[in-house]
Design an enzyme around this catalytic site. Structure first.
Site, PDB file in Angstrom:
ATOM      1  N   ARG A   1       0.834  -1.194   0.000  1.00 16.85           N
ATOM      2  CA  ARG A   1       0.000   0.000   0.000  1.00 16.85           C
ATOM      3  C   ARG A   1       0.870   1.244   0.000  1.00 16.85           C
ATOM      4  O   ARG A   1       1.927   1.268   0.626  1.00 16.85           O
ATOM      5  CB  ARG A   1      -0.884   0.066   1.264  1.00 16.85           C
ATOM      6  CG  ARG A   1      -2.172  -0.739   1.194  1.00 16.85           C
ATOM      7  CD  ARG A   1      -3.188  -0.166   0.197  1.00 16.85           C
ATOM      8  NE  ARG A   1      -4.399  -0.952   0.141  1.00 16.85           N
ATOM      9  CZ  ARG A   1      -4.606  -2.006  -0.648  1.00 16.85           C
ATOM     10  NH1 ARG A   1      -3.669  -2.409  -1.502  1.00 16.85           N
ATOM     11  NH2 ARG A   1      -5.758  -2.656  -0.621  1.00 16.85           N
TER      12      ARG A   1
ATOM     13  N   GLU B   1      -3.280   7.945  -5.668  1.00 16.89           N
ATOM     14  CA  GLU B   1      -3.492   7.191  -6.914  1.00 16.89           C
ATOM     15  C   GLU B   1      -4.623   7.818  -7.709  1.00 16.89           C
ATOM     16  O   GLU B   1      -5.745   7.869  -7.208  1.00 16.89           O
ATOM     17  CB  GLU B   1      -3.811   5.724  -6.592  1.00 16.89           C
ATOM     18  CG  GLU B   1      -2.638   5.006  -5.930  1.00 16.89           C
ATOM     19  CD  GLU B   1      -2.923   3.537  -5.609  1.00 16.89           C
ATOM     20  OE1 GLU B   1      -3.977   3.018  -6.006  1.00 16.89           O
ATOM     21  OE2 GLU B   1      -2.076   2.913  -4.951  1.00 16.89           O
TER      22      GLU B   1
ATOM     23  N   HIS C   1      -1.500   0.251  -9.845  1.00 22.20           N
ATOM     24  CA  HIS C   1      -2.232  -0.621  -8.914  1.00 22.20           C
ATOM     25  C   HIS C   1      -2.913  -1.767  -9.696  1.00 22.20           C
ATOM     26  O   HIS C   1      -4.116  -2.001  -9.561  1.00 22.20           O
ATOM     27  CB  HIS C   1      -3.269   0.179  -8.118  1.00 22.20           C
ATOM     28  CG  HIS C   1      -3.593  -0.460  -6.793  1.00 22.20           C
ATOM     29  ND1 HIS C   1      -3.860   0.262  -5.653  1.00 22.20           N
ATOM     30  CD2 HIS C   1      -3.701  -1.763  -6.424  1.00 22.20           C
ATOM     31  CE1 HIS C   1      -4.117  -0.565  -4.652  1.00 22.20           C
ATOM     32  NE2 HIS C   1      -4.028  -1.794  -5.093  1.00 22.20           N
TER      33      HIS C   1
HETATM   34  N1  LIG Z   1      -1.219  -4.180  -5.199  1.00 19.17           N
HETATM   35  C1  LIG Z   1      -2.348  -4.846  -5.085  1.00 19.17           C
HETATM   36  O1  LIG Z   1      -3.140  -4.890  -6.022  1.00 19.17           O
HETATM   37  C2  LIG Z   1      -2.653  -5.605  -3.823  1.00 19.17           C
HETATM   38  C3  LIG Z   1      -3.491  -6.731  -3.891  1.00 19.17           C
HETATM   39  C4  LIG Z   1      -3.716  -7.471  -2.745  1.00 19.17           C
HETATM   40  C5  LIG Z   1      -3.170  -7.058  -1.533  1.00 19.17           C
HETATM   41  N2  LIG Z   1      -2.413  -5.932  -1.465  1.00 19.17           N
HETATM   42  C6  LIG Z   1      -1.837  -5.500  -0.177  1.00 19.17           C
HETATM   43  O2  LIG Z   1      -1.012  -6.553   0.320  1.00 19.17           O
HETATM   44  C7  LIG Z   1      -1.239  -6.700   1.720  1.00 19.17           C
HETATM   45  C8  LIG Z   1      -0.907  -8.117   2.138  1.00 19.17           C
HETATM   46  O3  LIG Z   1      -1.836  -9.018   1.565  1.00 19.17           O
HETATM   47  P1  LIG Z   1      -1.942 -10.534   2.072  1.00 19.17           P
HETATM   48  O4  LIG Z   1      -3.030 -11.172   1.295  1.00 19.17           O
HETATM   49  O5  LIG Z   1      -0.597 -11.148   2.085  1.00 19.17           O
HETATM   50  O6  LIG Z   1      -2.448 -10.279   3.572  1.00 19.17           O
HETATM   51  P2  LIG Z   1      -2.227 -11.196   4.837  1.00 19.17           P
HETATM   52  O7  LIG Z   1      -3.161 -10.645   5.864  1.00 19.17           O
HETATM   53  O8  LIG Z   1      -2.316 -12.640   4.472  1.00 19.17           O
HETATM   54  O9  LIG Z   1      -0.703 -10.906   5.268  1.00 19.17           O
HETATM   55  C9  LIG Z   1      -0.264  -9.708   5.851  1.00 19.17           C
HETATM   56  C10 LIG Z   1       0.875 -10.063   6.798  1.00 19.17           C
HETATM   57  O10 LIG Z   1       1.476  -8.857   7.285  1.00 19.17           O
HETATM   58  C11 LIG Z   1       1.829  -9.089   8.638  1.00 19.17           C
HETATM   59  N3  LIG Z   1       2.049  -7.822   9.339  1.00 19.17           N
HETATM   60  C12 LIG Z   1       1.135  -6.948   9.818  1.00 19.17           C
HETATM   61  N4  LIG Z   1       1.756  -5.900  10.406  1.00 19.17           N
HETATM   62  C13 LIG Z   1       3.092  -6.120  10.260  1.00 19.17           C
HETATM   63  C14 LIG Z   1       4.254  -5.404  10.648  1.00 19.17           C
HETATM   64  N5  LIG Z   1       4.180  -4.247  11.311  1.00 19.17           N
HETATM   65  N6  LIG Z   1       5.461  -5.934  10.358  1.00 19.17           N
HETATM   66  C15 LIG Z   1       5.547  -7.125   9.713  1.00 19.17           C
HETATM   67  N7  LIG Z   1       4.499  -7.850   9.326  1.00 19.17           N
HETATM   68  C16 LIG Z   1       3.283  -7.351   9.586  1.00 19.17           C
HETATM   69  C17 LIG Z   1       0.671  -9.900   9.188  1.00 19.17           C
HETATM   70  O11 LIG Z   1       1.019 -10.560  10.399  1.00 19.17           O
HETATM   71  C18 LIG Z   1       0.400 -10.850   8.035  1.00 19.17           C
HETATM   72  O12 LIG Z   1       1.135 -12.043   8.167  1.00 19.17           O
HETATM   73  C19 LIG Z   1      -2.731  -6.326   1.891  1.00 19.17           C
HETATM   74  O13 LIG Z   1      -3.023  -5.887   3.183  1.00 19.17           O
HETATM   75  C20 LIG Z   1      -2.931  -5.230   0.865  1.00 19.17           C
HETATM   76  O14 LIG Z   1      -2.725  -3.970   1.437  1.00 19.17           O
HETATM   77  C21 LIG Z   1      -2.142  -5.205  -2.587  1.00 19.17           C
END
Ligand SMILES: NC(=O)c1ccc[n+]([C@@H]2O[C@H](COP(=O)([O-])OP(=O)(O)OC[C@H]3O[C@@H](n4cnc5c(N)ncnc54)[C@H](O)[C@@H]3O)[C@@H](O)[C@H]2O)c1
Length: 309
Positions: free
Chosen positions: A235, A264, A283
């Site tokens: 993000r 964005e 994105h």
């Molecule tokens: N670019 C895109 O189109 C797109 C698409 C999907 C997701 N995303 C982003 O990717 C992120 C991750 O997605 P996901 O499916 O892997 O989610 P997820 O919930 O499976 O994984 C997120 C991980 O981050 C960890 N985390 C939280 N705070 C943290 C910190 N301070 N330090 C280290 N680790 C931390 C959590 O414990 C978790 O394991 C989403 O939250 C979203 O913002 C972006």
């Protein structure tokens, strides 16, 4: 009961799901305009909705207070930073997300960005179109160290792929990664500081929270290798973009490839996107036909389950 669907992907990949919801007696309004709704359009359409499948539209207190029938919100994806989840819960509204529906798409995007960097794909292809034939020497990803910050669904998928091209993979998560999980994904557990200072590529996969806002800033850039490439498909807001600008201009780090941004699209006078060592995709990491179909399917299941029981 009315279901409002704002993501445009539904018109292309979710019409079977629309029919399915209708067969269950739901009245479905999906976005077939080809354009994102304006705030005014969204608020008007949402005001009598019982459920909303939402992409990036903001669901804050103002919107929630305008929707007396709202019982279920489903994020079309996983990052719920555009939803006031606490307030929704306080109002008894269920908030779901399509966990894992786009992990493969995003992880493949990370690979694509790393390859684009290693093989100088952006500049070489662009130059050939300008009838320039400059043979720039790149580098191999094989043998390089990839540091993954946030080892959830996407982080793990990235680790899978990176193993497939013989990268050495480090992982850090806010929650302790169990030894058997580290073994399964062939990653070495590292601290945040070790990932920052020891990686050749760093890929961010944390949600945007108060605790992750600007988690990569001036101090972190100073500790990184000068040759590092920073990848952010998580993000905008997770990286301090002012500090990133300074780090890229002063060559404290080599390059940065992002799919997400604090604004964005970027403002017309944005300085970062003009740099020749900063690259931004609009994105689109999660946007594959397969991922959109999966997300339509999963969000429909969540709505039907939590609205109809
Ligand atoms: N670019 C895109 O189109 C797109 C698409 C999907 C997701 N995303 C982003 O990717 C992120 C991750 O997605 P996901 O499916 O892997 O989610 P997820 O919930 O499976 O994984 C997120 C991980 O981050 C960890 N985390 C939280 N705070 C943290 C910190 N301070 N330090 C280290 N680790 C931390 C959590 O414990 C978790 O394991 C989403 O939250 C979203 O913002 C972006």
């Amino acid at each position: 009961m009315k279901v409002l669907i704002t993501p445009r992907g539904f018109a292309n990949y979710g019409l079977d799901q629309v029919k399915y919801m209708e067969s269950k007696g739901l009245s479905v309004h999906y976005n077939s305009t080809g354009k994102a709704y304006t705030k005014e359009e969204f608020h008007k359409l949402a005001s009598d909705a019982d459920a909303i499948i939402v992409g990036v539209d903001i669901i804050d207190r103002e919107l929630i207070d305008k929707c007396p029938n709202l019982k279920v919100i489903c994020k079309f994806g996983v990052g719920t930073d555009n939803i006031d989840v606490d307030y929704a819960k306080e109002k008894g509204i269920f908030v779901g997300r399509t966990v894992g529906s786009n992990s493969t798409a995003v992880a493949e995007h990370v690979l694509a960005l790393m390859f684009a960097d290693a093989k100088n794909l952006y500049s070489t292809i662009k130059e050939v179109k300008e009838h320039k034939w400059n043979k720039i020497t790149g580098q191999e990803l094989s043998g390089k160290t990839l540091g993954i910050i946030g080892f959830g669904m996407i982080g793990k998928r990235v680790a899978n792929f990176a193993n497939g091209i013989s990268m050495k993979v480090y992982a850090y998560d806010a929650f302790e990664i169990p030894d058997e999980v580290a073994k399964e994904y062939n990653v070495e557990k590292k601290s945040f500081e070790e990932i920052i200072s020891e990686s050749d590529y760093i890929s961010l996969h944390v949600p945007l929270l108060d605790s992750t806002k600007n988690m990569i800033s001036t101090e972190e850039f100073k500790k990184m290798k000068k040759s590092v490439c920073l990848i952010n498909t998580a993000r905008g807001g997770v990286v301090d973009e002012k500090a990133l600008y300074e780090a890229l201009v002063n060559k404290e780090i080599r390059s940065a490839y992002f799919d997400v941004y604090s604004s964005e699209p970027p403002a017309a006078d944005d300085k970062l996107i003009r740099l020749d060592n900063f690259f931004l995709t609009p994105h689109t990491a999660a946007r594959t036909a397969e991922s959109e179909r999966r997300t339509c399917q999963m969000s429909t299941e969540i709505i039907v389950k939590h609205l109809l029981g």
